[in-house]
Motif scaffolding. Structure first.
Motif, PDB file in Angstrom:
ATOM      1  N   UNK A 132     -10.468   7.789   0.918  1.00  0.00           N
ATOM      2  CA  UNK A 132     -11.009   7.375  -0.178  1.00  0.00           C
ATOM      3  C   UNK A 132     -10.125   6.712  -1.028  1.00  0.00           C
ATOM      4  N   UNK A 133      -8.788   7.292  -1.272  1.00  0.00           N
ATOM      5  CA  UNK A 133      -7.697   6.755  -2.113  1.00  0.00           C
ATOM      6  C   UNK A 133      -7.066   5.228  -1.596  1.00  0.00           C
ATOM      7  N   UNK A 134      -7.157   5.195  -0.165  1.00  0.00           N
ATOM      8  CA  UNK A 134      -6.549   3.751   0.605  1.00  0.00           C
ATOM      9  C   UNK A 134      -7.787   2.999   0.423  1.00  0.00           C
TER      10      UNK A 134
ATOM     11  N   UNK B 143       0.754  -1.248   0.104  1.00  0.00           N
ATOM     12  CA  UNK B 143      -0.135  -0.008  -0.034  1.00  0.00           C
ATOM     13  C   UNK B 143       0.947   1.241  -0.019  1.00  0.00           C
ATOM     14  N   UNK B 144       1.865   1.497   0.794  1.00  0.00           N
ATOM     15  CA  UNK B 144       2.702   2.432   1.070  1.00  0.00           C
ATOM     16  C   UNK B 144       3.328   2.801  -0.314  1.00  0.00           C
TER      17      UNK B 144
ATOM     18  N   UNK C  88       2.226   6.633  -6.511  1.00  0.00           N
ATOM     19  CA  UNK C  88       0.986   7.627  -7.403  1.00  0.00           C
ATOM     20  C   UNK C  88       0.554   8.822  -6.821  1.00  0.00           C
ATOM     21  N   UNK C  89       0.813   9.103  -5.481  1.00  0.00           N
ATOM     22  CA  UNK C  89       0.174  10.245  -4.842  1.00  0.00           C
ATOM     23  C   UNK C  89       1.264  11.275  -4.198  1.00  0.00           C
ATOM     24  N   UNK C  90       2.685  10.697  -4.103  1.00  0.00           N
ATOM     25  CA  UNK C  90       3.672  11.604  -3.691  1.00  0.00           C
ATOM     26  C   UNK C  90       3.569  11.321  -2.024  1.00  0.00           C
ATOM     27  N   UNK C  91       4.190  12.403  -1.385  1.00  0.00           N
ATOM     28  CA  UNK C  91       4.227  12.330   0.137  1.00  0.00           C
ATOM     29  C   UNK C  91       5.301  11.294   0.388  1.00  0.00           C
TER      30      UNK C  91
END
Length: 75
Positions: free
Chosen positions: A57-59, A10-11, A17-20
């Motif tokens: 929602x993404x997770x 997941x990480x 895909x989403x950065x951070x």
């Protein structure tokens, strides 16, 4: 597949895909809860993410995909 490996998958996807940071996503994902296969024969794990509505929602969307491929985890 183990709970730690599901979290790692997941990480990795979230960072790609989403950065951070990995730390940020691990904190948002939280702990993977494992249940007995006797009482949960089709999917024995769950995650209760925290964070913004968009992050949750993404997770949850990614979790649905991973549940199809990895419904049963080992401890």
């Amino acid at each position: 597949m183990t709970a730690d490996k599901i979290t790692d998958l997941l990480v990795a996807r979230l960072v790609r895909d989403y950065g951070r940071s990995k730390h940020h996503w691990r904190k948002v994902i939280g702990r993977v809860r494992l249940y007995s296969r006797d009482t949960h024969p089709h999917c024995n794990w769950s995650i209760t993410p925290t964070g913004s509505a968009q992050e949750i929602s993404i997770i949850e969307t990614l979790m649905d995909d991973l549940r199809m491929r990895h419904p049963l985890l080992s401890s």
